[in-house]
Write a protein that holds these residues in place. Structure first.
Motif, mmCIF file in Angstrom:
data_model
loop_
_atom_site.group_PDB
_atom_site.id
_atom_site.type_symbol
_atom_site.label_atom_id
_atom_site.label_comp_id
_atom_site.label_asym_id
_atom_site.label_seq_id
_atom_site.Cartn_x
_atom_site.Cartn_y
_atom_site.Cartn_z
ATOM 1 N N ASP A 172 42.386 34.450 39.400
ATOM 2 C CA ASP A 172 41.753 34.122 37.697
ATOM 3 C C ASP A 172 40.594 35.106 37.883
ATOM 4 O O ASP A 172 40.142 35.786 36.594
ATOM 5 C CB ASP A 172 41.430 32.379 37.191
ATOM 6 C CG ASP A 172 43.321 31.613 36.993
ATOM 7 O OD1 ASP A 172 43.549 32.277 36.534
ATOM 8 O OD2 ASP A 172 42.236 30.573 36.571
ATOM 9 N N MET A 203 39.744 38.655 35.339
ATOM 10 C CA MET A 203 38.701 38.634 34.660
ATOM 11 C C MET A 203 38.004 39.724 34.337
ATOM 12 O O MET A 203 37.016 40.360 34.132
ATOM 13 C CB MET A 203 38.299 37.486 34.548
ATOM 14 C CG MET A 203 38.434 36.521 34.178
ATOM 15 S SD MET A 203 37.056 35.121 33.816
ATOM 16 C CE MET A 203 37.755 34.073 35.532
ATOM 17 N N ASN A 232 32.711 31.337 38.132
ATOM 18 C CA ASN A 232 34.087 30.859 38.478
ATOM 19 C C ASN A 232 34.152 29.972 39.220
ATOM 20 O O ASN A 232 34.398 29.811 40.289
ATOM 21 C CB ASN A 232 35.315 32.166 38.652
ATOM 22 C CG ASN A 232 36.527 31.516 38.544
ATOM 23 O OD1 ASN A 232 36.958 30.855 37.350
ATOM 24 N ND2 ASN A 232 37.482 32.342 38.952
ATOM 25 N N ALA A 257 33.151 29.863 33.859
ATOM 26 C CA ALA A 257 34.783 29.586 33.558
ATOM 27 C C ALA A 257 35.332 28.370 34.899
ATOM 28 O O ALA A 257 34.592 27.922 35.404
ATOM 29 C CB ALA A 257 35.392 31.127 34.096
ATOM 30 N N ILE A 289 41.516 33.574 29.885
ATOM 31 C CA ILE A 289 40.435 33.907 30.446
ATOM 32 C C ILE A 289 41.156 35.541 29.858
ATOM 33 O O ILE A 289 40.378 36.510 30.165
ATOM 34 C CB ILE A 289 41.285 34.087 32.491
ATOM 35 C CG1 ILE A 289 42.848 34.333 32.535
ATOM 36 C CG2 ILE A 289 40.470 32.856 32.626
ATOM 37 C CD1 ILE A 289 42.988 34.716 33.749
#
Length: 581
Positions: A77, A81, A105, A134, A158
């Motif tokens: 992820d 991003m 994150n 996040a 995302i």
């Protein structure tokens, strides 16, 4: 929290609905969304010198520092991003001090990870940095006190990171926490072909599904990732092909439970794996992620065949958590110790040399001395070469947090005892003198060696020769430690280049078409053009994060307003000139 305090969008579909409203219509349909403008450091609301008005800030030119905690799914992820932000023009930096914004994150598995996350937020605020949050912590509990007033992007949102960052830099607080759905059915997540920046250009991390089918009493991740949602096989195979075309030579499959893959879409893990091995080039390798015992039991025969494939590492991570059936029942793990042993014994017999990694929780509520002793016996029996030992931490909101807790001193002692047992044996001593085939993909933490892995995904340190990186080579093992072996390349052996093309440079954005590469950056006249092969609805929801503000949310109206204002000024000067004459 009142709507006037911060902008909260509960679902991505609040912005891009099934009817795909035009930007003009969306602008007038969002009357209940009020971005929060941060208060300025002035008694009379006079703008300070170091913080210009939000409407004077040019998006896409700032520096962003990204910090990710947790599993490989979370790391994937983070890569997505970073890729989208870099594609838009933002500079991704490794220097947190020089960054204008921190993107944090998070991981919610254990208390220490969340503590690090919370401390990083505090440090960012003390350093006057903009912050976007996040990962699983804010997704699971977005209303925690220390998250108030901060921008949050959900684990399934995302692909909107550019918009959230842009609004945060302007001084607004935005939250996107909804789920991706198609006709009411939850999807696996964002598109897999979004731009990304791989932490290691040679390794592609592919999330094959999100969520799981279990309801473990200690698990907080379930609150964030939800129930099982799998990606279609064809999308995963296409992602693997794209990765190999960008120079990747090793693929990691990840999820909260890879073994459960496909149960929600009428397929299964072996079917996916057989499709993937068809597209893996010679010399490249595939590594499977974690699977819980219940979901691999019914596929043991097929899994053994796949793990014997020359382009698949003979490695499997199967968490046991405890060797006590009563503890497993309290955990709601949906298997017994005999099930775990059946899986391990079968794979060890059918896949000679296979590496089995496992996890153990020490001090789960209700665990007795006898329960823990059974766990010690299990480790002594199998002597796992890779063992993740975790002292139990009660996570807020989980059933286990409400159970009678084991004393902290007892948990600490059990963790220590198990660690001592684990370090009492050396799993690789008998391999000294062997000749092994290894794939070189990384640099060691001390920067003194390159890191390679043999067919069993055992770590082999090799000389730091740039010619070896990304290559499949043969080495002679001359030394073994607890977690590694050391090998020297065999002089007469053939060196095979695993990548079918030149790998991307470190920090280079993956997944950009030539059209994207030719387009100007820093938000100047850059618009992502949808592919003709993808439905318009999908294009709109996926690529809006890569468009400028006037290409989103009523963008046409903004251009019209500015144009009319300029026209009015010109008319005013024209009539003044006429009067003067």
């Amino acid at each position: 929290m009142p709507a006037a305090c911060e902008s909260v969008l509960e679902d991505i579909e609040d912005i891009v609905s099934a009817e795909d409203l035009k930007p003009h219509d969306r602008q007038f349909g969002r009357k209940n969304v009020f971005p929060k403008v941060r208060k300025r450091n002035s008694q009379k609301n006079v703008q300070t010198d170091d913080e210009p008005p939000s409407d004077s800030i040019i998006p896409g030119v700032q520096k962003i520092w990204i910090r990710t905690w947790g599993c490989s799914h979370n790391n994937s992820d983070g890569e997505y991003m970073a890729g989208q932000l870099a594609a838009y023009g933002y500079k991704i930096t490794d220097n947190s001090a020089e960054a204008d914004l921190w993107l944090l994150n998070s991981c919610t598995v254990k208390n220490p990870a969340e503590d690090h996350f919370r401390n990083s937020i505090k440090k960012a605020q003390e350093g006057k940095k903009k912050v976007v949050l996040a990962g699983c912590v804010p997704q699971a509990q977005p209303r925690q006190e220390y998250l108030k007033g901060l921008s949050i992007i959900g684990v399934q949102q995302i692909d909107r990171v550019v918009e959230v960052v842009e609004e945060t830099i302007k001084g607004h607080s935005v939250r996107l926490l909804g789920q991706k759905k198609d006709n009411g059915k939850r999807l696996g997540g964002v598109r897999l072909d979004l731009p990304k920046i791989r932490k290691n250009p040679l390794i592609e991390i592919i999330s094959i599904n999100t969520g799981c089918l279990n309801a473990c009493t200690y698990c907080k991740t379930k609150h964030a990732r939800g129930d099982l949602a799998s990606y279609p096989i064809e999308e995963l195979v296409d992602r693997a092909k794209q990765s190999f075309q960008e120079g990747v030579c090793e693929i990691w499959l990840t999820s909260e439970d890879t073994g459960a893959y496909g149960r929600d879409i009428g397929t299964d893990l072996p079917t996916l794996l057989w499709k993937l091995v068809e597209v893996i080039p010679e010399g490249a390798m595939l590594r499977l992620g974690m699977t819980n015992p219940p979901y691999i039991l019914e596929h043991l025969e097929e899994m053994a065949k796949i793990l014997n494939h020359p382009r698949v590492y003979a490695f499997l991570h199967i968490p046991v958590q405890s060797a006590s059936d009563s503890v497993l029942m309290d955990m709601k793990r949906e298997y017994c110790v005999a099930d775990f042993k059946q899986v391990v014994d079968f794979l060890k017999e059918k896949v000679p040399g296979i590496t089995i990694a496992t996890d153990i929780i020490c001090g789960f509520p209700g665990e007795t001395d006898e329960d823990f002793e059974e766990t010690m016996k299990l480790v002594e029996l199998y002597r796992f070469p890779s063992l993740f030992i975790n002292q139990f931490y009660p996570r807020p909101g989980t059933p286990a947090a409400k159970m009678p807790q084991v004393a902290a001193a007892v948990k600490k002692q059990r963790t220590k005892d198990l660690s001592q047992l684990f370090h009492s044996y050396n799993p690789y001593d008998h391999k000294v003198g062997e000749r092994q085939r290894v794939l070189v993909t990384e640099e060691s933490f001390d920067s003194n060696y390159y890191v390679a892995h043999n067919p069993f995904y055992e770590q082999v340190l090799v000389p730091k020769d740039p010619l070896l990186m990304g290559k499949m080579v043969e080495v002679n093992i001359y030394e073994a430690g607890k977690h590694f072996m050391k090998g020297r390349p065999v002089s007469d052996a053939r060196v095979h280049t695993a990548s079918i093309t030149r790998p991307l440079a470190k920090g280079e954005v993956s997944g950009l078409t030539e059209e994207f590469r030719r387009a100007p950056r820093n938000g100047m006249n850059w618009k992502a053009q949808p592919s003709a092969e993808i439905p318009v609805k999908t294009q709109l929801s996926s690529w809006m994060a890569l468009q400028l503000p006037w290409q989103q949310e009523g963008g046409g109206l903004k251009i019209l307003s500015v144009s009319l204002a300029l026209l009015a000024v010109l008319v005013m000067f024209y009539y003044r000139g006429m009067k003067t004459e």
